[in-house]
Design a protein around this motif. Structure first.
Motif, PDB file in Angstrom:
ATOM      1  N   PHE A 153      66.702   4.694  23.142  1.00 13.26           N
ATOM      2  CA  PHE A 153      66.897   6.100  22.774  1.00 13.26           C
ATOM      3  C   PHE A 153      67.052   6.091  21.250  1.00 13.26           C
TER       4      PHE A 153
ATOM      5  N   LYS B 254      69.047   3.284  19.612  1.00 13.99           N
ATOM      6  CA  LYS B 254      69.959   2.691  20.598  1.00 13.99           C
ATOM      7  C   LYS B 254      69.174   2.021  21.730  1.00 13.99           C
TER       8      LYS B 254
ATOM      9  N   ALA C 100      69.317   0.984  25.198  1.00 11.38           N
ATOM     10  CA  ALA C 100      70.184   1.204  26.368  1.00 11.38           C
ATOM     11  C   ALA C 100      69.938   0.141  27.439  1.00 11.38           C
TER      12      ALA C 100
ATOM     13  N   PRO D  31      80.172  -2.332  33.135  1.00  9.82           N
ATOM     14  CA  PRO D  31      81.115  -1.341  32.619  1.00  9.82           C
ATOM     15  C   PRO D  31      80.430  -0.013  32.294  1.00  9.82           C
ATOM     16  N   ASN D  32      81.195   1.015  32.021  1.00 11.10           N
ATOM     17  CA  ASN D  32      80.645   2.313  31.632  1.00 11.10           C
ATOM     18  C   ASN D  32      79.728   2.138  30.434  1.00 11.10           C
ATOM     19  N   GLY D  33      78.555   2.771  30.519  1.00 10.06           N
ATOM     20  CA  GLY D  33      77.622   2.718  29.394  1.00 10.06           C
ATOM     21  C   GLY D  33      76.814   1.438  29.310  1.00 10.06           C
ATOM     22  N   ALA D  34      76.896   0.577  30.338  1.00 13.47           N
ATOM     23  CA  ALA D  34      76.206  -0.721  30.296  1.00 13.47           C
ATOM     24  C   ALA D  34      74.689  -0.571  30.420  1.00 13.47           C
ATOM     25  N   GLY D  35      74.248   0.513  31.087  1.00 18.35           N
ATOM     26  CA  GLY D  35      72.808   0.723  31.251  1.00 18.35           C
ATOM     27  C   GLY D  35      72.350   0.765  32.713  1.00 18.35           C
ATOM     28  N   LYS D  36      73.305   0.868  33.644  1.00 17.67           N
ATOM     29  CA  LYS D  36      72.949   0.872  35.070  1.00 17.67           C
ATOM     30  C   LYS D  36      72.126   2.102  35.438  1.00 17.67           C
ATOM     31  N   THR D  37      72.626   3.276  35.050  1.00 20.74           N
ATOM     32  CA  THR D  37      71.940   4.513  35.431  1.00 20.74           C
ATOM     33  C   THR D  37      70.572   4.597  34.770  1.00 20.74           C
ATOM     34  N   THR D  38      70.492   4.192  33.511  1.00 18.54           N
ATOM     35  CA  THR D  38      69.198   4.215  32.812  1.00 18.54           C
ATOM     36  C   THR D  38      68.202   3.292  33.526  1.00 18.54           C
TER      37      THR D  38
ATOM     38  N   GLU E 193      76.260   5.171  42.662  1.00 15.85           N
ATOM     39  CA  GLU E 193      77.703   5.324  42.859  1.00 15.85           C
ATOM     40  C   GLU E 193      78.012   6.126  44.134  1.00 15.85           C
TER      41      GLU E 193
HETATM   42  N1  ATP Z   1      69.418  10.503  27.157  1.00 12.22           N
HETATM   43  C1  ATP Z   1      70.101   9.655  26.393  1.00 12.22           C
HETATM   44  N2  ATP Z   1      70.049   9.734  25.040  1.00 12.22           N
HETATM   45  C2  ATP Z   1      70.717   8.851  24.269  1.00 12.22           C
HETATM   46  N3  ATP Z   1      71.468   7.836  24.741  1.00 12.22           N
HETATM   47  C3  ATP Z   1      71.559   7.711  26.069  1.00 12.22           C
HETATM   48  C4  ATP Z   1      70.889   8.598  26.966  1.00 12.22           C
HETATM   49  N4  ATP Z   1      71.160   8.209  28.247  1.00 12.22           N
HETATM   50  C5  ATP Z   1      71.967   7.132  28.139  1.00 12.22           C
HETATM   51  N5  ATP Z   1      72.214   6.819  26.851  1.00 12.22           N
HETATM   52  C6  ATP Z   1      73.030   5.697  26.350  1.00 12.22           C
HETATM   53  O1  ATP Z   1      72.545   4.509  26.923  1.00 12.22           O
HETATM   54  C7  ATP Z   1      73.616   3.632  27.277  1.00 12.22           C
HETATM   55  C8  ATP Z   1      73.546   3.284  28.753  1.00 12.22           C
HETATM   56  O2  ATP Z   1      73.899   4.433  29.526  1.00 12.22           O
HETATM   57  P1  ATP Z   1      73.898   4.457  31.130  1.00 12.22           P
HETATM   58  O3  ATP Z   1      74.212   5.860  31.543  1.00 12.22           O
HETATM   59  O4  ATP Z   1      72.651   3.861  31.621  1.00 12.22           O
HETATM   60  O5  ATP Z   1      75.111   3.505  31.472  1.00 12.22           O
HETATM   61  P2  ATP Z   1      75.815   3.228  32.866  1.00 12.22           P
HETATM   62  O6  ATP Z   1      75.912   1.746  32.984  1.00 12.22           O
HETATM   63  O7  ATP Z   1      75.117   3.942  33.948  1.00 12.22           O
HETATM   64  O8  ATP Z   1      77.249   3.821  32.620  1.00 12.22           O
HETATM   65  P3  ATP Z   1      78.224   4.678  33.589  1.00 12.22           P
HETATM   66  O9  ATP Z   1      78.888   3.681  34.501  1.00 12.22           O
HETATM   67  O10 ATP Z   1      79.180   5.254  32.606  1.00 12.22           O
HETATM   68  O11 ATP Z   1      77.386   5.687  34.287  1.00 12.22           O
HETATM   69  C9  ATP Z   1      74.876   4.348  26.867  1.00 12.22           C
HETATM   70  O12 ATP Z   1      75.274   3.877  25.602  1.00 12.22           O
HETATM   71  C10 ATP Z   1      74.471   5.790  26.797  1.00 12.22           C
HETATM   72  O13 ATP Z   1      75.257   6.489  25.870  1.00 12.22           O
END
Ligand code: ATP
Length: 313
Positions: free
Chosen positions: A16, A19, A21, A40-47, A163
């Motif tokens: 992004f 960044k 991700a 952990p939160n923000g690790a990149g799982k959802t992406t 989740e």
């Molecule tokens: N659309 C976006 N634009 C910019 N940055 C993004 C976007 N989506 C996610 N990110 C960033 O990418 C990184 C990974 O996010 P992601 O949501 O994949 O994490 P996660 O492991 O699913 O976390 P969580 O457990 O909090 O859901 C984070 O730093 C997030 O801020």
């Protein structure tokens, strides 16, 4: 050619702007397994999940679902899996039955087929008694079950659960675990993200640990636990005057430092070789140490999580 893997991911990356991700992630999900994505939160799982399920374009890399390229054949691939968490915008005033009917029809089932499929899914997910109530009156657990039921309308062989039990109470969470196990017993492949270490441990055949966008470890729960170190020995003595001598005995046999916890007169040490438990026990008994409790503990998923991930993202 038979395809052994439900999913194959190669060098998947998502940026992004500046960044990163998801950073060059590769793994495979075998047919019929529960595969957990943990981090952990923000690790990149959802992406990662959003790229695999074609909701988000990858910056680079490759995703194959049952052998089909997820980016070039996205329409075909989309018909092969179910995805939960996508139906939040459904009108709250309609009933569970109406909800399932609408999505069955959207999935191309005839009116008659839709009615039958709706009835079967309501029964399978224990929603018959509440089938005609408005969804607004549903508990969190009932909503999750309905969400999962909707994702299964087209009988997908692969299901993504993002989740699935966040916010559920322990009893409802356990019921959801049974539902997921049932799904797998019937032949589905399940990919789930979770923030609960216990959930990953309970459900997943294999777990990918993701941190700062990178795949930092992959294995069965036991393999991950073994990778962060051996078991630990805990000995609790009844009488605090015997702590020092008990400590010496254990240190002499293990050739390692023994830590003393003031609370409960507890001694603990790394136990790399489980066979040494017997001589320790024998020597403590010979020296008439009054043992209150003795145990050997494998590392927990908590230990794995803390050892493999580096705090806040
Ligand atoms: N659309 C976006 N634009 C910019 N940055 C993004 C976007 N989506 C996610 N990110 C960033 O990418 C990184 C990974 O996010 P992601 O949501 O994949 O994490 P996660 O492991 O699913 O976390 P969580 O457990 O909090 O859901 C984070 O730093 C997030 O801020």
């Amino acid at each position: 050619m038979t395809v052994e893997n439900a999913i194959e991911i190669k060098n998947l990356t998502k940026k992004f702007d500046d960044k990163v991700a998801v950073d060059n992630v590769s793994f495979e999900v075998r047919k019929g397994e529960v595969f957990g994505l943990l981090g952990p939160n923000g690790a990149g799982k959802t992406t990662t999940l959003r790229m695999i399920t074609t909701l988000l374009n990858a910056t680079s890399g490759e995703v194959k679902i049952f052998g089909h390229d997820a980016f070039k054949e996205s329409a075909t691939v989309r018909s092969m899996f179910g995805l939960t968490g996508q139906y939040a915008s459904v009108d709250e005033d309609i009933s569970a039955r109406e909800n399932l009917m609408i999505f069955s029809r959207l999935n191309g089932l005839s009116r008659k087929e839709a009615k039958q499929r709706t009835q079967d899914l309501l029964a399978e997910f224990s929603l018959i008694d509440s089938a005609d109530k408005a969804i607004s009156a549903f508990s969190g657990g009932m909503r999750r079950r309905l969400d999962l039921a909707v994702s299964l309308i087209a009988r997908p062989q692969l299901v993504f659960l993002d989740e699935p039990t966040t916010g559920l109470d322990p009893r409802t969470r356990t019921q959801m675990w049974d539902t997921i196990r049932d799904l797998v017993a019937k032949g589905s492949t399940v990919v789930l993200t979770t923030q609960y270490l216990e959930e990953a441990d309970e459900l997943a055949d294999r777990i990918a640990v993701i941190d700062h966008g990178k795949l930092v470890s992959l294995g069965t729960p036991d393999e991950l636990k073994d990778s962060v170190g051996g078991s630990s020995l805990k000995v609790q003595v009844a009488n605090d005057t015997q702590i020092t001598i008990a400590k010496e005995i254990i240190e002499n046999i293990l050739h390692t430092d023994v830590e003393i916890k003031a609370k409960n007169n507890e001694l603990s040490a790394q136990l790399e070789n489980p066979k040494l438990l017997t001589p320790i026990f024998n020597e403590l008994t010979t020296k008439q140490i009054d043992i209150e409790n003795i145990s050997v503990q494998k590392p927990s998923m908590d230990d794995v999580f803390f050892a493999l991930t580096v705090g806040k993202n």
